[in-house]
Design an enzyme around this catalytic site. Sequence first.
Site, PDB file in Angstrom:
ATOM      1  N   THR A 144       0.885  -1.161  -0.009  1.00 19.59           N
ATOM      2  CA  THR A 144      -0.103   0.048  -0.091  1.00 19.59           C
ATOM      3  C   THR A 144       0.913   1.504  -0.163  1.00 19.59           C
ATOM      4  OG1 THR A 144      -1.568   1.288   1.379  1.00 19.59           O
ATOM      5  CG2 THR A 144      -0.309  -0.408   2.524  1.00 19.59           C
ATOM      6  N   SER A 179      -0.998   3.092  10.371  1.00 16.47           N
ATOM      7  CA  SER A 179      -1.880   2.202  11.191  1.00 16.47           C
ATOM      8  C   SER A 179      -1.306   1.024  11.499  1.00 16.47           C
ATOM      9  CB  SER A 179      -3.378   2.161  10.576  1.00 16.47           C
ATOM     10  OG  SER A 179      -3.217   1.145   9.538  1.00 16.47           O
ATOM     11  N   TYR A 181      -2.570  -1.833  10.480  1.00 14.56           N
ATOM     12  CA  TYR A 181      -2.869  -2.452   9.221  1.00 14.56           C
ATOM     13  C   TYR A 181      -1.434  -2.151   8.327  1.00 14.56           C
ATOM     14  CZ  TYR A 181      -3.836  -2.330   4.659  1.00 14.56           C
ATOM     15  OH  TYR A 181      -3.851  -2.233   3.081  1.00 14.56           O
ATOM     16  N   HIS A 182      -1.564  -0.669   8.206  1.00 13.16           N
ATOM     17  CA  HIS A 182      -0.246  -0.353   7.332  1.00 13.16           C
ATOM     18  C   HIS A 182       1.141  -1.047   7.636  1.00 13.16           C
ATOM     19  CE1 HIS A 182      -3.493   2.852   6.299  1.00 13.16           C
ATOM     20  NE2 HIS A 182      -3.104   2.518   5.066  1.00 13.16           N
ATOM     21  N   LYS A 185       2.023  -4.281   6.226  1.00 14.92           N
ATOM     22  CA  LYS A 185       2.485  -4.187   4.798  1.00 14.92           C
ATOM     23  C   LYS A 185       4.112  -3.937   4.798  1.00 14.92           C
ATOM     24  CE  LYS A 185      -1.521  -4.808   2.748  1.00 14.92           C
ATOM     25  NZ  LYS A 185      -1.686  -5.951   1.987  1.00 14.92           N
TER      26      LYS A 185
HETATM   27  P1  NAD Z   1     -10.747  -8.040   0.551  1.00 14.26           P
HETATM   28  O1  NAD Z   1     -10.776  -8.064   1.922  1.00 14.26           O
HETATM   29  O2  NAD Z   1     -11.996  -7.605  -0.044  1.00 14.26           O
HETATM   30  O3  NAD Z   1      -9.914  -9.174   0.097  1.00 14.26           O
HETATM   31  C1  NAD Z   1      -9.152 -10.002   0.899  1.00 14.26           C
HETATM   32  C2  NAD Z   1      -9.422 -11.358   0.531  1.00 14.26           C
HETATM   33  O4  NAD Z   1      -8.490 -12.077   1.272  1.00 14.26           O
HETATM   34  C3  NAD Z   1     -10.794 -11.541   1.457  1.00 14.26           C
HETATM   35  O5  NAD Z   1     -11.462 -11.997   0.723  1.00 14.26           O
HETATM   36  C4  NAD Z   1     -10.601 -12.476   2.607  1.00 14.26           C
HETATM   37  O6  NAD Z   1     -11.563 -13.222   2.927  1.00 14.26           O
HETATM   38  C5  NAD Z   1      -9.175 -13.245   2.106  1.00 14.26           C
HETATM   39  N1  NAD Z   1      -8.304 -13.335   3.337  1.00 14.26           N
HETATM   40  C6  NAD Z   1      -7.767 -12.636   3.993  1.00 14.26           C
HETATM   41  N2  NAD Z   1      -6.929 -13.453   5.002  1.00 14.26           N
HETATM   42  C7  NAD Z   1      -6.645 -14.598   4.449  1.00 14.26           C
HETATM   43  C8  NAD Z   1      -6.309 -15.781   4.800  1.00 14.26           C
HETATM   44  N3  NAD Z   1      -5.327 -15.924   6.048  1.00 14.26           N
HETATM   45  N4  NAD Z   1      -6.468 -17.018   4.193  1.00 14.26           N
HETATM   46  C9  NAD Z   1      -7.129 -16.769   3.076  1.00 14.26           C
HETATM   47  N5  NAD Z   1      -7.844 -15.621   2.494  1.00 14.26           N
HETATM   48  C10 NAD Z   1      -7.746 -14.696   3.428  1.00 14.26           C
HETATM   49  O7  NAD Z   1      -9.569  -6.677   0.232  1.00 14.26           O
HETATM   50  P2  NAD Z   1      -9.519  -5.794  -1.060  1.00 14.26           P
HETATM   51  O8  NAD Z   1      -9.820  -4.575  -0.921  1.00 14.26           O
HETATM   52  O9  NAD Z   1      -9.508  -6.614  -2.145  1.00 14.26           O
HETATM   53  O10 NAD Z   1      -7.672  -5.726  -1.074  1.00 14.26           O
HETATM   54  C11 NAD Z   1      -7.048  -6.907  -1.478  1.00 14.26           C
HETATM   55  C12 NAD Z   1      -5.366  -6.412  -1.133  1.00 14.26           C
HETATM   56  O11 NAD Z   1      -4.999  -5.137  -1.652  1.00 14.26           O
HETATM   57  C13 NAD Z   1      -5.110  -6.279   0.302  1.00 14.26           C
HETATM   58  O12 NAD Z   1      -3.950  -6.943   0.645  1.00 14.26           O
HETATM   59  C14 NAD Z   1      -5.390  -4.871   0.530  1.00 14.26           C
HETATM   60  O13 NAD Z   1      -4.289  -4.527   1.744  1.00 14.26           O
HETATM   61  C15 NAD Z   1      -4.684  -4.419  -0.692  1.00 14.26           C
HETATM   62  N6  NAD Z   1      -5.131  -3.030  -1.157  1.00 14.26           N
HETATM   63  C16 NAD Z   1      -6.264  -2.662  -1.240  1.00 14.26           C
HETATM   64  C17 NAD Z   1      -6.379  -1.388  -1.546  1.00 14.26           C
HETATM   65  C18 NAD Z   1      -8.106  -0.967  -1.687  1.00 14.26           C
HETATM   66  O14 NAD Z   1      -8.411   0.091  -1.791  1.00 14.26           O
HETATM   67  N7  NAD Z   1      -9.097  -2.090  -1.758  1.00 14.26           N
HETATM   68  C19 NAD Z   1      -5.622  -0.339  -1.656  1.00 14.26           C
HETATM   69  C20 NAD Z   1      -4.321  -0.612  -1.497  1.00 14.26           C
HETATM   70  C21 NAD Z   1      -4.043  -2.124  -1.157  1.00 14.26           C
HETATM   71  N1  USQ Z   2     -11.429   9.813   5.779  1.00 17.51           N
HETATM   72  C1  USQ Z   2     -12.276  10.932   5.921  1.00 17.51           C
HETATM   73  N2  USQ Z   2     -13.556  10.328   6.083  1.00 17.51           N
HETATM   74  C2  USQ Z   2     -14.110   9.309   6.070  1.00 17.51           C
HETATM   75  C3  USQ Z   2     -13.174   8.081   5.897  1.00 17.51           C
HETATM   76  C4  USQ Z   2     -11.894   8.493   6.035  1.00 17.51           C
HETATM   77  O1  USQ Z   2     -12.013  12.113   5.711  1.00 17.51           O
HETATM   78  O2  USQ Z   2     -15.279   8.992   6.363  1.00 17.51           O
HETATM   79  C5  USQ Z   2     -10.053  10.079   5.661  1.00 17.51           C
HETATM   80  C6  USQ Z   2      -8.831   9.542   6.554  1.00 17.51           C
HETATM   81  O3  USQ Z   2      -8.883  10.124   7.562  1.00 17.51           O
HETATM   82  C7  USQ Z   2      -7.844   9.327   5.491  1.00 17.51           C
HETATM   83  C8  USQ Z   2      -8.320   9.236   4.217  1.00 17.51           C
HETATM   84  O4  USQ Z   2      -9.833   9.812   4.346  1.00 17.51           O
HETATM   85  O5  USQ Z   2      -6.859  10.636   5.761  1.00 17.51           O
HETATM   86  C9  USQ Z   2      -8.136   7.933   3.634  1.00 17.51           C
HETATM   87  O6  USQ Z   2      -8.828   6.820   4.300  1.00 17.51           O
HETATM   88  P1  USQ Z   2      -9.543   5.629   3.823  1.00 17.51           P
HETATM   89  O7  USQ Z   2     -10.241   5.344   4.897  1.00 17.51           O
HETATM   90  O8  USQ Z   2     -10.394   6.141   2.575  1.00 17.51           O
HETATM   91  O9  USQ Z   2      -8.222   4.840   3.444  1.00 17.51           O
HETATM   92  P2  USQ Z   2      -7.244   4.127   4.067  1.00 17.51           P
HETATM   93  O10 USQ Z   2      -7.692   3.994   5.607  1.00 17.51           O
HETATM   94  O11 USQ Z   2      -5.919   4.836   3.780  1.00 17.51           O
HETATM   95  O12 USQ Z   2      -7.225   2.706   3.533  1.00 17.51           O
HETATM   96  C10 USQ Z   2      -7.432   2.477   2.122  1.00 17.51           C
HETATM   97  C11 USQ Z   2      -7.804   1.147   2.051  1.00 17.51           C
HETATM   98  C12 USQ Z   2      -6.533   0.117   2.385  1.00 17.51           C
HETATM   99  C13 USQ Z   2      -5.452   0.463   1.673  1.00 17.51           C
HETATM  100  C14 USQ Z   2      -5.136   2.315   1.631  1.00 17.51           C
HETATM  101  C15 USQ Z   2      -4.241   2.650   0.576  1.00 17.51           C
HETATM  102  O13 USQ Z   2      -8.649   0.615   2.884  1.00 17.51           O
HETATM  103  O14 USQ Z   2      -6.723  -1.363   2.155  1.00 17.51           O
HETATM  104  O15 USQ Z   2      -3.977   0.158   1.921  1.00 17.51           O
HETATM  105  O16 USQ Z   2      -6.380   2.581   1.362  1.00 17.51           O
HETATM  106  S1  USQ Z   2      -3.332   4.286   1.057  1.00 17.51           S
HETATM  107  O17 USQ Z   2      -4.217   5.157   1.398  1.00 17.51           O
HETATM  108  O18 USQ Z   2      -2.674   4.679  -0.110  1.00 17.51           O
HETATM  109  O19 USQ Z   2      -2.620   3.761   1.960  1.00 17.51           O
END
Ligand code: NAD
Ligand code: USQ
Length: 408
Positions: A144, A179, A181-182, A185
């Site tokens: 991410t 966070s 979570y981050h 990664k």
């Molecule tokens: P998602 O939660 O919809 O998909 C992840 C899938 O992985 C889920 O279906 C979940 O059940 C499965 N999973 C999680 N842990 C597992 C495990 N231990 N074994 C088997 N399956 C497992 O998330 P997404 O939005 O599709 O994101 C996919 C990936 O991309 C993630 O790694 C996320 O961090 C990354 N990512 C997403 C975004 C975004 O905006 N959606 C942005 C940046 C990075």
């Molecule tokens: N935010 C608001 N209002 C809301 C929700 C969020 O202002 O109702 C703000 C947050 O404070 C933050 C920004 O919007 O500053 C982004 O938050 P987000 O919830 O849209 O995204 P984030 O938590 O960063 O996570 C999402 C995905 C994650 C991915 C990440 C990419 O859920 O899986 O890794 O975006 S990045 O943002 O580049 O880290």
Amino acid sequence: MRVLILGGDGYLGWPTAMYFSKQGHAVAVVDNFTRRRMHLERGSDSLTPIQSLHERVNVWKQVTGKTIEMFVGDIQDWDFIHRVIKNFVPEAIIHYGEIPSAPYSMIDVHHATFVHQNNVIGNLNVLFAIRDFAPACHLIKLGTMGEYGTPNIDIEEGYIEIEHNGRRDTLPFPKQPGSFYHLTKVHDSNNIMFANRIWGLQATDLNQGVVYGIETDEVNLDDRLLTRFDYDESFGTALNRFCVQAVVGIPLTVFGKGQQTRGYLNIRDTLQCVELAMLNPPSAGSKMRVFNQFTESFSVMQLAQIVQRAAAHLGIDVEIAHYENPRVESEVHHYNPKHSKLLDLGLKPRYLENSLVESVLTRVIQFKDHIIPDHIVPRIRWSEGDKGEKVDIVEREAKSEEAVVSGD
Ligand code: NAD
Ligand code: USQ
């Protein structure tokens, strides 16, 4: 190619599986439905009605005649994942199979450790399984942009050239994630970099920005193939949440000053990016490759204004409100990350302003009866102390004084 998609039941994993299957690749998906179970725990749900993975795979077969293989199990379980990789022998693994939510990882110690175990151990298992059973496989791992945080210098694409005390080196770009979570990664990136260095494992780390959009060519074939769309405080991104708030008439929840800036990309561009990474693998023996995967940057306030303008085209009047920020983050900061490597490989970006109505808002309107307003107000706080309490509106840019945030 033989492509294994980890997290193939997820928001990105399922559309990727269909996309690669349509291109003629042999596709298998792995999932243990963690994401569906986390929604059960939080009492929230996808806005789009999503079918079970079994049903999705059956419908895909009916509609296209193509087969997607399915392995149900936990990537943290070595016995399971090593056998999948040993038997399927993938040429590429697209690793989406992690918990993707920053707020969920900040709920309490249990959620933080759960997310760390799930993501870091799962990824380690994948690295060892590739080493032992598919050493020629190219790992394409979703990281991410949030790994970098918001430093006061331009963000490079993975590595930075540094001169220090008269000596020069190219080193991994410093990471200051926002966070737990981050942070998982960042740990994954370090583990992959190490595996690449000691075993020569071929890997691309995709530092992806925030993805938006529900529509892809394959999803659009049949509503039973829809991917998920989340808008709750744990799993909904700001943009998804704003689209839902616009449709139900809640003032858009901009946290704090709203100058927090992030990279964004359309889900169709995620598919292009993973395909470009897969079809153009790093050369043998090269160090872990890093791409910054996003196409445009916006502040949260700009996002809110884009949603406001898009909704106005549909005759919907939208208010924007500033809420007390439940996160601890810089609300005003420099943000200029490089992102040229995927463009150099041929990425053709789509732009948010042109695609929001078609990619998101029309679908939100289609399913607006499913919206659970109670899940829109944020309760998870980064700083300990007031979790579960009402989050107050501290400032408002609304047109109407009567508007209230429902769901408290
Ligand atoms: P998602 O939660 O919809 O998909 C992840 C899938 O992985 C889920 O279906 C979940 O059940 C499965 N999973 C999680 N842990 C597992 C495990 N231990 N074994 C088997 N399956 C497992 O998330 P997404 O939005 O599709 O994101 C996919 C990936 O991309 C993630 O790694 C996320 O961090 C990354 N990512 C997403 C975004 C975004 O905006 N959606 C942005 C940046 C990075
Ligand atoms: N935010 C608001 N209002 C809301 C929700 C969020 O202002 O109702 C703000 C947050 O404070 C933050 C920004 O919007 O500053 C982004 O938050 P987000 O919830 O849209 O995204 P984030 O938590 O960063 O996570 C999402 C995905 C994650 C991915 C990440 C990419 O859920 O899986 O890794 O975006 S990045 O943002 O580049 O880290």
